[in-house]
Design a protein around this motif. Structure first.
Motif: not given
Length: 114
Positions: A76-79, A81-92
């Protein structure tokens, strides 16, 4: 050719521990020159796929379901916003918090500590 079950379980446990770890810790465990958010997920996906294909029928239902639930959250995450695949997204990003929670649940289903 079937992969050694214990080796695959070790790979799965290691990948789940990374996914369950706080974002900064998980990212710090991977080399800087890698696509780190993708690497966190790929290690789990590889282990999950082989384990289910080679040993799936022998897994207790709770373990199998936890693997599938975590995979569904990642898909679901993969399909989205691509911004979810950044280091900042992983953190927050809250969706990564959901992935961490599901990874913890999967570790518990297998009787492993985070």
């Amino acid at each position: 050719m079937a992969v050694d079950r214990q080796w695959m379980l070790d790979q799965l446990r290691n990948s789940l521990r990374l996914l369950a770890a706080p974002g900064s810790s998980a990212l710090a465990s991977l080399p800087e020159d890698r696509l780190r958010p993708e690497e966190l997920v790929q290690a789990f996906d590889d282990a999950r796929e082989v384990l289910l294909s080679d040993h799936g029928p022998g897994l207790p239902e709770k373990q199998r379901q936890c693997l599938l639930d975590l995979d569904d959250a990642i898909v679901a995450m993969s399909s989205s916003d691509p911004e979810r695949w950044t280091g900042a997204a992983v953190r927050r990003d809250p969706i990564w918090e959901d992935v961490r929670l599901r990874a913890h649940q999967t570790l518990e289903a297998f009787g492993w500590s985070a």
